[in-house]
Design an enzyme around this catalytic site. Structure first.
Site, PDB file in Angstrom:
ATOM      1  N   ASP A  10       0.865  -1.176   0.000  1.00  0.00           N
ATOM      2  CA  ASP A  10       0.000   0.000   0.000  1.00  0.00           C
ATOM      3  C   ASP A  10       0.905   1.231   0.000  1.00  0.00           C
ATOM      4  O   ASP A  10       1.736   1.390   0.904  1.00  0.00           O
ATOM      5  CB  ASP A  10      -0.855  -0.058   1.281  1.00  0.00           C
ATOM      6  N   ILE A  11       0.726   2.088  -0.979  1.00  0.00           N
ATOM      7  CA  ILE A  11       1.641   3.237  -1.102  1.00  0.00           C
ATOM      8  C   ILE A  11       1.521   4.188   0.094  1.00  0.00           C
ATOM      9  O   ILE A  11       2.492   4.856   0.455  1.00  0.00           O
ATOM     10  CB  ILE A  11       1.442   3.975  -2.452  1.00  0.00           C
ATOM     11  N   ASN A  24      -6.436  13.428 -10.349  1.00  0.00           N
ATOM     12  CA  ASN A  24      -7.159  13.881 -11.541  1.00  0.00           C
ATOM     13  C   ASN A  24      -6.985  15.402 -11.634  1.00  0.00           C
ATOM     14  O   ASN A  24      -6.511  16.030 -10.692  1.00  0.00           O
ATOM     15  CB  ASN A  24      -8.627  13.427 -11.497  1.00  0.00           C
ATOM     16  N   VAL A  33      -6.175   5.066  -5.615  1.00  0.00           N
ATOM     17  CA  VAL A  33      -5.023   5.447  -4.795  1.00  0.00           C
ATOM     18  C   VAL A  33      -5.172   6.893  -4.293  1.00  0.00           C
ATOM     19  O   VAL A  33      -4.743   7.223  -3.178  1.00  0.00           O
ATOM     20  CB  VAL A  33      -3.711   5.205  -5.584  1.00  0.00           C
ATOM     21  N   ASP A  34      -5.806   7.739  -5.083  1.00  0.00           N
ATOM     22  CA  ASP A  34      -6.046   9.143  -4.715  1.00  0.00           C
ATOM     23  C   ASP A  34      -6.867   9.206  -3.414  1.00  0.00           C
ATOM     24  O   ASP A  34      -6.506   9.905  -2.441  1.00  0.00           O
ATOM     25  CB  ASP A  34      -6.821   9.793  -5.878  1.00  0.00           C
ATOM     26  N   SER A 121      -2.392   5.440 -13.958  1.00  0.00           N
ATOM     27  CA  SER A 121      -3.336   5.297 -15.094  1.00  0.00           C
ATOM     28  C   SER A 121      -3.918   3.897 -15.306  1.00  0.00           C
ATOM     29  O   SER A 121      -4.776   3.731 -16.170  1.00  0.00           O
ATOM     30  CB  SER A 121      -2.714   5.762 -16.427  1.00  0.00           C
ATOM     31  N   THR A 122      -3.462   2.885 -14.563  1.00  0.00           N
ATOM     32  CA  THR A 122      -3.919   1.515 -14.888  1.00  0.00           C
ATOM     33  C   THR A 122      -5.158   1.083 -14.099  1.00  0.00           C
ATOM     34  O   THR A 122      -5.588  -0.066 -14.210  1.00  0.00           O
ATOM     35  CB  THR A 122      -2.803   0.473 -14.673  1.00  0.00           C
ATOM     36  N   ALA A 124      -8.762   3.313 -12.768  1.00  0.00           N
ATOM     37  CA  ALA A 124      -9.922   3.974 -13.380  1.00  0.00           C
ATOM     38  C   ALA A 124      -9.600   4.555 -14.766  1.00  0.00           C
ATOM     39  O   ALA A 124     -10.489   4.629 -15.624  1.00  0.00           O
ATOM     40  CB  ALA A 124     -10.417   5.087 -12.461  1.00  0.00           C
ATOM     41  N   TYR A 125      -8.350   4.938 -15.003  1.00  0.00           N
ATOM     42  CA  TYR A 125      -7.986   5.550 -16.285  1.00  0.00           C
ATOM     43  C   TYR A 125      -7.791   4.530 -17.405  1.00  0.00           C
ATOM     44  O   TYR A 125      -7.595   4.921 -18.570  1.00  0.00           O
ATOM     45  CB  TYR A 125      -6.770   6.463 -16.137  1.00  0.00           C
TER      46      TYR A 125
HETATM   47  P1  ADP Z   1      -5.788   6.017 -12.305  1.00  0.00           P
HETATM   48  O1  ADP Z   1      -7.010   6.896 -12.269  1.00  0.00           O
HETATM   49  O2  ADP Z   1      -4.515   6.786 -12.616  1.00  0.00           O
HETATM   50  O3  ADP Z   1      -5.980   4.827 -13.165  1.00  0.00           O
HETATM   51  P2  ADP Z   1      -6.295   4.463  -9.843  1.00  0.00           P
HETATM   52  O4  ADP Z   1      -6.116   4.925  -8.449  1.00  0.00           O
HETATM   53  O5  ADP Z   1      -7.678   4.154 -10.312  1.00  0.00           O
HETATM   54  O6  ADP Z   1      -5.575   5.568 -10.772  1.00  0.00           O
HETATM   55  O7  ADP Z   1      -5.424   3.168 -10.085  1.00  0.00           O
HETATM   56  C1  ADP Z   1      -4.019   3.178 -10.207  1.00  0.00           C
HETATM   57  C2  ADP Z   1      -3.429   1.955  -9.535  1.00  0.00           C
HETATM   58  O8  ADP Z   1      -3.342   2.197  -8.132  1.00  0.00           O
HETATM   59  C3  ADP Z   1      -4.244   0.666  -9.697  1.00  0.00           C
HETATM   60  O9  ADP Z   1      -3.343  -0.387 -10.039  1.00  0.00           O
HETATM   61  C4  ADP Z   1      -4.817   0.444  -8.284  1.00  0.00           C
HETATM   62  O10 ADP Z   1      -4.968  -0.936  -7.996  1.00  0.00           O
HETATM   63  C5  ADP Z   1      -3.706   1.024  -7.442  1.00  0.00           C
HETATM   64  N1  ADP Z   1      -4.020   1.372  -6.035  1.00  0.00           N
HETATM   65  C6  ADP Z   1      -5.201   1.637  -5.441  1.00  0.00           C
HETATM   66  N2  ADP Z   1      -5.019   1.905  -4.128  1.00  0.00           N
HETATM   67  C7  ADP Z   1      -3.679   1.814  -3.879  1.00  0.00           C
HETATM   68  C8  ADP Z   1      -2.852   1.953  -2.722  1.00  0.00           C
HETATM   69  N3  ADP Z   1      -3.348   2.270  -1.524  1.00  0.00           N
HETATM   70  N4  ADP Z   1      -1.505   1.770  -2.861  1.00  0.00           N
HETATM   71  C9  ADP Z   1      -0.969   1.471  -4.069  1.00  0.00           C
HETATM   72  N5  ADP Z   1      -1.687   1.320  -5.187  1.00  0.00           N
HETATM   73  C10 ADP Z   1      -3.033   1.490  -5.099  1.00  0.00           C
END
Ligand code: ADP
Length: 177
Positions: A10-11, A24, A33-34, A121-122, A124-125
């Site tokens: 988890d980042i 965004n 992740v946002d 980007s991988t 929701a984008y």
């Molecule tokens: P985007 O809109 O750029 O595609 P997302 O947040 O929808 O961004 O997804 C980007 C990546 O982040 C996906 O692989 C998702 O599984 C991952 N992700 C979601 N939550 C976390 C987290 N807490 N730590 C690391 N990666 C995450």
């Protein structure tokens, strides 16, 4: 290249100088992740984002800005907007490369030496992770080759599938598929 690492996790829990947010253009938070970064970091990050938006209107794709890290273990957050996948003919690769490199440029400017990225980007984008991973690895690797000031870049992947894809891309050195 040993300065690049791939970890499953988890980042928001990374103890590095700066974590990167896949934001965004409104910088008002969102899902994925946002959402996780704003929930864990607390309201001060959103406050700072609002101040930035007052000045710049919106954050363009491929660009990046920096805020403090609030309650996160990381001291700073770099917010970047990756490309929305549109099938591959809308400069998605170039914009994705720019998101990684603009983020690293900001890290360097702020003297931050250990950086963690999610898979921009991988989610929701919709950028296919098999295509995004080699672009991410080569963008970071090219930046590090020219910028010895950055000590470590960590890709933090949230699930096993994405982890394997990045691990493979790193093994191939971000080379062409
Ligand atoms: P985007 O809109 O750029 O595609 P997302 O947040 O929808 O961004 O997804 C980007 C990546 O982040 C996906 O692989 C998702 O599984 C991952 N992700 C979601 N939550 C976390 C987290 N807490 N730590 C690391 N990666 C995450």
């Amino acid at each position: 290249m040993e300065r690049i690492k791939v970890v499953l996790g988890d980042i928001t829990e990374q103890k590095v100088d700066v974590i990167v947010n896949a934001a965004n253009p409104s910088l008002m938070g969102g899902g994925g992740v946002d959402g996780a970064i704003h929930r864990k970091g607390g309201p001060s990050i959103l406050e700072e984002c609002k101040q930035i938006i007052k000045k710049i209107g919106h954050l363009a794709t491929g660009k990046a800005v920096i805020t403090k890290g609030g309650n996160l273990p990381a001291k700073y957050v770099i917010h970047t907007v990756g490309p929305i996948w549109g099938g591959g003919s809308y400069d998605e690769e170039e914009v994705l490369r720019s998101s990684y490199q603009e983020s690293l440029r900001l890290a360097k400017e702020n003297n931050l030496k250990r950086v963690a990225f999610p898979s921009i980007s991988t989610g929701a984008y919709g950028y296919p992770k098999e295509l995004a991973a080699p672009v991410a690895v080569s963008a970071v690797s090219d930046f590090l080759d020219k910028n010895p000031e950055i000590d470590e870049v960590r890709f933090v992947l949230f699930n096993n599938d994405t982890y394997s894809v990045y691990e493979n891309a790193l093994k191939r050195g971000g080379g062409l598929l």
